[in-house]
Scaffold this active site. Sequence first.
Site, mmCIF file in Angstrom:
data_model
loop_
_atom_site.group_PDB
_atom_site.id
_atom_site.type_symbol
_atom_site.label_atom_id
_atom_site.label_comp_id
_atom_site.label_asym_id
_atom_site.label_seq_id
_atom_site.Cartn_x
_atom_site.Cartn_y
_atom_site.Cartn_z
ATOM 1 N N ILE A 216 -6.869 8.871 -1.084
ATOM 2 C CA ILE A 216 -6.683 7.419 -0.984
ATOM 3 C C ILE A 216 -5.697 7.106 0.141
ATOM 4 C CG2 ILE A 216 -7.184 6.943 -3.421
ATOM 5 C CD1 ILE A 216 -4.076 6.427 -3.709
ATOM 6 N N ASP A 217 -4.844 8.081 0.492
ATOM 7 C CA ASP A 217 -3.762 7.820 1.448
ATOM 8 C C ASP A 217 -4.266 7.650 2.888
ATOM 9 O OD1 ASP A 217 -2.151 8.280 -0.741
ATOM 10 O OD2 ASP A 217 -1.786 10.373 -0.233
ATOM 11 N N ILE B 73 -3.275 3.265 -10.727
ATOM 12 C CA ILE B 73 -4.400 2.315 -10.795
ATOM 13 C C ILE B 73 -5.195 2.394 -9.484
ATOM 14 C CG2 ILE B 73 -4.925 -0.177 -10.755
ATOM 15 C CD1 ILE B 73 -2.543 -0.494 -12.722
HETATM 16 O O1 F6P Z 1 -2.116 11.717 -2.399
HETATM 17 C C1 F6P Z 1 -2.562 10.785 -3.340
HETATM 18 C C2 F6P Z 1 -1.413 10.249 -4.165
HETATM 19 O O2 F6P Z 1 -1.942 9.309 -5.076
HETATM 20 C C3 F6P Z 1 -0.276 9.656 -3.363
HETATM 21 O O3 F6P Z 1 -0.552 8.377 -2.865
HETATM 22 C C4 F6P Z 1 0.838 9.709 -4.363
HETATM 23 O O4 F6P Z 1 2.090 9.763 -3.706
HETATM 24 C C5 F6P Z 1 0.566 10.998 -5.104
HETATM 25 O O5 F6P Z 1 -0.813 11.304 -4.894
HETATM 26 C C6 F6P Z 1 0.834 10.959 -6.582
HETATM 27 O O6 F6P Z 1 0.624 12.234 -7.088
HETATM 28 P P1 F6P Z 1 0.494 12.563 -8.637
HETATM 29 O O7 F6P Z 1 -0.876 12.159 -9.080
HETATM 30 O O8 F6P Z 1 0.724 14.024 -8.710
HETATM 31 O O9 F6P Z 1 1.543 11.768 -9.342
#
Ligand code: F6P
Length: 365
Positions: A143-144, A290
């Site tokens: 998503i990033d 979300i």
């Molecule tokens: O890389 C996708 C992402 O959703 C980032 O945007 C976010 O910082 C991270 O993963 C969150 O990771 P986790 O699902 O391990 O909390």
Amino acid sequence: MAKAKIKKIAVMTGGGDCPGLNAVIRAVVKTAVNYHGLEVWGIEDGYLGLIEDRIHPLGYNDVSGILTVGGTILGSSNTSNPFTYPIMLGKKQVQKDVSEQCLVNLSKRGIDTMICIGGDGTMVSAAAFAKKGLTIMGVPKTIDNDLWGTDITFGFNTAMTTATEAIDKLHTTASSHHRVMLVEVMGRYAGWIALYAGVAGGADVILIPEIPYDMKKIADYVIARSKKGRRFSIICVAEGAKAKGGKMVVAKTFKNSPDPIRLGGISFLLADQLAAMTGLSCRAVNLGHIQRGGIPSPYDRTLATQFGHYAMELLMNGKINRLVVMKDGKLNSIPLGQTAGRIKTVPKNHPLIAAAEAVGTSFGI
Ligand code: F6P
């Protein structure tokens, strides 16, 4: 078409999930089975299932009806690097290279090729497996939108749409209560989601990691808006945003994860600081996971379908150990190891930044 010596394919999804993963799995399986008469296997929970030997046949019926379903039918994991897998040695946790066992788990089923759908962490291990002789094809997701080498990844469009819808909703409550509403979005060290959702949602201030902010400039900006009769402001904050000379806000660290740092919480700190500096009522909301959920947007479904199909076409044309990418609107591929240690951040001269500034959006500088 020159047929490659591919016998059986395994497909896996690694790292954080995102909308569109199932569309890739579907495209891979349907192309492999229908078009090339190949057998496909599914690895459960990313590299964890490969380590634990949880690999099952994946047929046409298994992928029917999953195009619109978010998440991944295979499951995922972002803490199981086979080359540094944590095991207990007595009372001490140590890291072990269990990659040979992974290769055995594949070869005993006659699987010679693995399609790895994942982000940077997944691709580092995929490249290491390629070095060990396994045929690999990488498909980028996140998503990033921060994966180096590709202009776009599926999942991003859905996430930024979700974030935009949240900003739309926050507008009405911010307006009713004459508040400053801060909405925190994901994106790790890149500000793509914040920039696109912020512009699409008409945020007054957008804060991204690539442009460190000056708190006083933000406070002056919302006060000036309020004096002009705009009695509310929306601030879209990337989780990785930071003040000039400051640091990103770390929510948690997970030491077995390829990137142990989890960002989060900047919007709450900013809300307190801004309330103290302006005397305005400030509230923060962190959209969190979300943004990773829900049905993939039509854009992500089509992009994911093209990525999955192209991965198979590359393999069948003898192009192996590559990462599928989208470059200048065209499907392409790059060597698998090329993305390691690199991320694609928002360039400061991005046209969307210029357009946002022209319509009066502040980047806190
Ligand atoms: O890389 C996708 C992402 O959703 C980032 O945007 C976010 O910082 C991270 O993963 C969150 O990771 P986790 O699902 O391990 O909390």
